[in-house]
Motif scaffolding. Structure first.
Motif, PDB file in Angstrom:
ATOM      1  N   LEU A   1       0.857  -1.109  -0.147  1.00 22.79           N
ATOM      2  CA  LEU A   1      -0.024   0.032   0.054  1.00 22.79           C
ATOM      3  C   LEU A   1       0.982   1.261  -0.126  1.00 22.79           C
ATOM      4  O   LEU A   1       0.184   2.498  -0.034  1.00 22.79           O
ATOM      5  N   ILE A   2       2.135   1.153   0.280  1.00 23.56           N
ATOM      6  CA  ILE A   2       3.058   2.353   0.223  1.00 23.56           C
ATOM      7  C   ILE A   2       2.907   2.909  -1.261  1.00 23.56           C
ATOM      8  O   ILE A   2       3.378   4.229  -1.437  1.00 23.56           O
TER       9      ILE A   2
ATOM     10  N   ALA B   1       3.060  12.191  -3.125  1.00 17.19           N
ATOM     11  CA  ALA B   1       3.795  12.996  -4.226  1.00 17.19           C
ATOM     12  C   ALA B   1       2.786  14.143  -4.858  1.00 17.19           C
ATOM     13  O   ALA B   1       3.391  15.328  -5.071  1.00 17.19           O
ATOM     14  N   ILE B   2       1.676  13.744  -5.290  1.00 12.76           N
ATOM     15  CA  ILE B   2       0.884  14.945  -5.791  1.00 12.76           C
ATOM     16  C   ILE B   2       0.552  15.882  -4.659  1.00 12.76           C
ATOM     17  O   ILE B   2       0.565  17.016  -5.330  1.00 12.76           O
TER      18      ILE B   2
ATOM     19  N   PHE C   1       6.334   5.919   9.044  1.00 10.45           N
ATOM     20  CA  PHE C   1       7.586   5.205   8.128  1.00 10.45           C
ATOM     21  C   PHE C   1       7.198   5.240   6.716  1.00 10.45           C
ATOM     22  O   PHE C   1       8.220   5.757   5.892  1.00 10.45           O
ATOM     23  N   ALA C   2       5.961   5.277   6.255  1.00  4.35           N
ATOM     24  CA  ALA C   2       5.748   5.378   4.632  1.00  4.35           C
ATOM     25  C   ALA C   2       5.992   6.884   4.508  1.00  4.35           C
ATOM     26  O   ALA C   2       6.559   7.002   3.334  1.00  4.35           O
ATOM     27  N   GLN C   3       5.376   7.799   4.989  1.00  4.72           N
ATOM     28  CA  GLN C   3       5.609   9.161   4.774  1.00  4.72           C
ATOM     29  C   GLN C   3       7.448   9.536   5.047  1.00  4.72           C
ATOM     30  O   GLN C   3       7.575  10.509   3.972  1.00  4.72           O
ATOM     31  N   PHE C   4       8.147   9.135   5.845  1.00  4.93           N
ATOM     32  CA  PHE C   4       9.528   9.145   5.912  1.00  4.93           C
ATOM     33  C   PHE C   4      10.100   8.629   4.740  1.00  4.93           C
ATOM     34  O   PHE C   4      10.897   9.376   4.226  1.00  4.93           O
ATOM     35  N   ILE C   5       9.920   7.667   4.320  1.00  7.03           N
ATOM     36  CA  ILE C   5      10.539   6.970   3.239  1.00  7.03           C
ATOM     37  C   ILE C   5      10.226   7.857   1.796  1.00  7.03           C
ATOM     38  O   ILE C   5      10.994   8.098   0.994  1.00  7.03           O
ATOM     39  N   ILE C   6       9.009   8.201   1.720  1.00  7.77           N
ATOM     40  CA  ILE C   6       8.570   9.070   0.675  1.00  7.77           C
ATOM     41  C   ILE C   6       9.273  10.359   0.575  1.00  7.77           C
ATOM     42  O   ILE C   6       9.917  10.556  -0.528  1.00  7.77           O
TER      43      ILE C   6
ATOM     44  N   LEU D   1      12.191  10.975  -2.386  1.00  8.54           N
ATOM     45  CA  LEU D   1      11.925  12.280  -3.424  1.00  8.54           C
ATOM     46  C   LEU D   1      12.774  13.235  -2.949  1.00  8.54           C
ATOM     47  O   LEU D   1      13.260  14.183  -4.027  1.00  8.54           O
ATOM     48  N   GLY D   2      13.206  13.406  -1.613  1.00  7.28           N
ATOM     49  CA  GLY D   2      14.171  14.433  -1.417  1.00  7.28           C
ATOM     50  C   GLY D   2      15.326  14.200  -1.867  1.00  7.28           C
ATOM     51  O   GLY D   2      16.125  15.094  -2.324  1.00  7.28           O
ATOM     52  N   PHE D   3      16.182  12.818  -1.965  1.00 16.04           N
ATOM     53  CA  PHE D   3      17.432  12.634  -2.488  1.00 16.04           C
ATOM     54  C   PHE D   3      17.430  12.825  -3.968  1.00 16.04           C
ATOM     55  O   PHE D   3      18.247  13.011  -4.561  1.00 16.04           O
ATOM     56  N   ILE D   4      16.208  12.285  -4.542  1.00 16.91           N
ATOM     57  CA  ILE D   4      16.003  12.471  -6.083  1.00 16.91           C
ATOM     58  C   ILE D   4      16.193  13.772  -6.530  1.00 16.91           C
ATOM     59  O   ILE D   4      16.797  14.123  -7.304  1.00 16.91           O
ATOM     60  N   SER D   5      15.437  14.708  -5.537  1.00 20.35           N
ATOM     61  CA  SER D   5      15.618  16.308  -5.764  1.00 20.35           C
ATOM     62  C   SER D   5      16.986  16.787  -5.701  1.00 20.35           C
ATOM     63  O   SER D   5      17.381  17.754  -6.546  1.00 20.35           O
ATOM     64  N   LEU D   6      17.691  16.373  -4.885  1.00 16.50           N
ATOM     65  CA  LEU D   6      19.060  16.829  -4.543  1.00 16.50           C
ATOM     66  C   LEU D   6      19.874  16.438  -5.732  1.00 16.50           C
ATOM     67  O   LEU D   6      20.863  17.234  -6.202  1.00 16.50           O
ATOM     68  N   GLY D   7      19.403  15.114  -6.394  1.00 14.57           N
ATOM     69  CA  GLY D   7      20.379  14.817  -7.205  1.00 14.57           C
ATOM     70  C   GLY D   7      20.131  15.575  -8.886  1.00 14.57           C
ATOM     71  O   GLY D   7      20.886  15.819  -9.459  1.00 14.57           O
TER      72      GLY D   7
END
Length: 332
Positions: free
Chosen positions: A37-38, A46-47, A297-302, A306-312
């Protein structure tokens, strides 16, 4: 560090509240959880983050700035990532990122952040009103007890002295700031501080000049509507909470959002508030805390992903943007 320490303490304290006979149920909730369900929760949240970036852009446009949606979204997600470590650090980071890549004055961005947070507080109050409207018989006493603990002193009476001291300090600071800016504005340091405050004020007041006010309101409702949807879908992650309705989701969202405010990323506090609300709705504390922990934990992972993808992507996107920017010609 104090906020992180509070979060860790709340995790430890919450685990101590689980009766010995319910530990098996607590562990079973994790072993039988629907972890897949994550994926829908990831899409939903994300939306919501994308809508937050769109709304932030709307606040900048009345000041004459129109940053790209990509950079605005990257800044939002990197800000969330930073908030996991230190509360409110992300707000500063968001401003510095857009100031660097989109040349928007940081002091004006601070104002838009303040305006955003003020609007979020209004929306959260509406969520609380709806929660009490639909579930007053269930959560009314719990909400009243929390409110009492905030406004009352050690004696159990409303602390008027505390209230008077806080109001007096605020008024004193306002008067001192006014006098400082009025009489000593010729001093460079005071002038720069005055400029900073003016920029913040322009950012705050940009709300009234938003051209697409309807879309601004729709995006705000959409953000919190998606938060509600994510919370409700999250109930289906554990056996025993999947039958809970949207009205329970409203109550859980309202109180768990307070948990997200008081500790970094809501560690400890989010799951505790959610567990208490589910307990009032007939779910054992052990199961409620397990579900709250999974949702947190689901929110933490999201945010992490997305945070590290954005950093890259941030430097890569801006390098490509610079390469494709039209060359400027200089005439002699």
């Amino acid at each position: 560090m104090a906020f992180l320490g509070l979060g860790i303490f709340l995790v430890w304290w919450s685990l101590q509240q689980i009766p010995a006979e319910e530990w098996d149920n607590f562990k079973a909730a994790f072993s039988t959880a629907r972890y897949w369900l994550i994926i829908p929760v990831f899409i939903i949240l994300a939306i919501s983050h994308l809508l937050r970036a769109i709304r932030w852009k709307m606040l900048m446009q009345p000041m004459g700035y129109n940053p790209t949606l990509a950079n605005t979204f990257f800044a939002v997600m990197i800000g969330y990532l930073a908030n996991l470590a230190i509360p409110r650090l992300g707000e500063i980071l968001k401003c510095t990122i857009l100031a660097k890549y989109e040349k928007v004055p940081a002091e004006k961005l601070v104002g838009t952040i303040v305006a955003e947070r003020a609007f979020d507080m209004v929306t959260l109050m509406l969520v609380f009103i709806l929660a009490f409207a639909f579930q007053y018989d269930v959560i009314g006493d719990y909400g009243y007890d929390i409110l009492q603990s905030i406004v009352k002193g050690k004696s159990g009476e409303i602390s008027y002295t505390r209230l008077i001291v806080v109001v007096s300090i605020l008024l004193g600071l306002l008067v001192a700031t006014y006098v400082l800016f009025k009489k000593f504005r010729h001093i460079r340091f005071i002038f720069l501080i005055h400029k900073l405050f003016l920029g913040i004020w322009h950012g705050i007041t940009s709300v009234k000049d938003v051209k697409q006010k309807g879309w601004f309101i729709v995006s705000s409702i959409g953000i919190w509507g998606l938060y509600l949807m994510g919370t409700w879908v999250g109930f289906y992650a554990t056996v025993g909470t999947s039958g809970l309705g949207l009205e329970v989701g409203l109550s859980a969202l309202a109180f768990a959002s307070v948990g997200m405010i008081i500790t970094p990323g809501g560690i400890g506090a989010y799951a505790l508030f959610l567990a208490n609300i589910l307990k009032l709705n007939g779910v054992s504390f052990a199961l409620g805390f397990a579900n709250g922990t999974l949702q947190w934990f689901a929110q933490f992972i999201i945010v992490l992903v997305l945070g590290f993808i954005s950093l890259g992507l941030l430097p890569y996107f801006n390098k490509k943007k610079k390469m494709h920017a039209p060359a400027t010609t200089h005439s002699s």
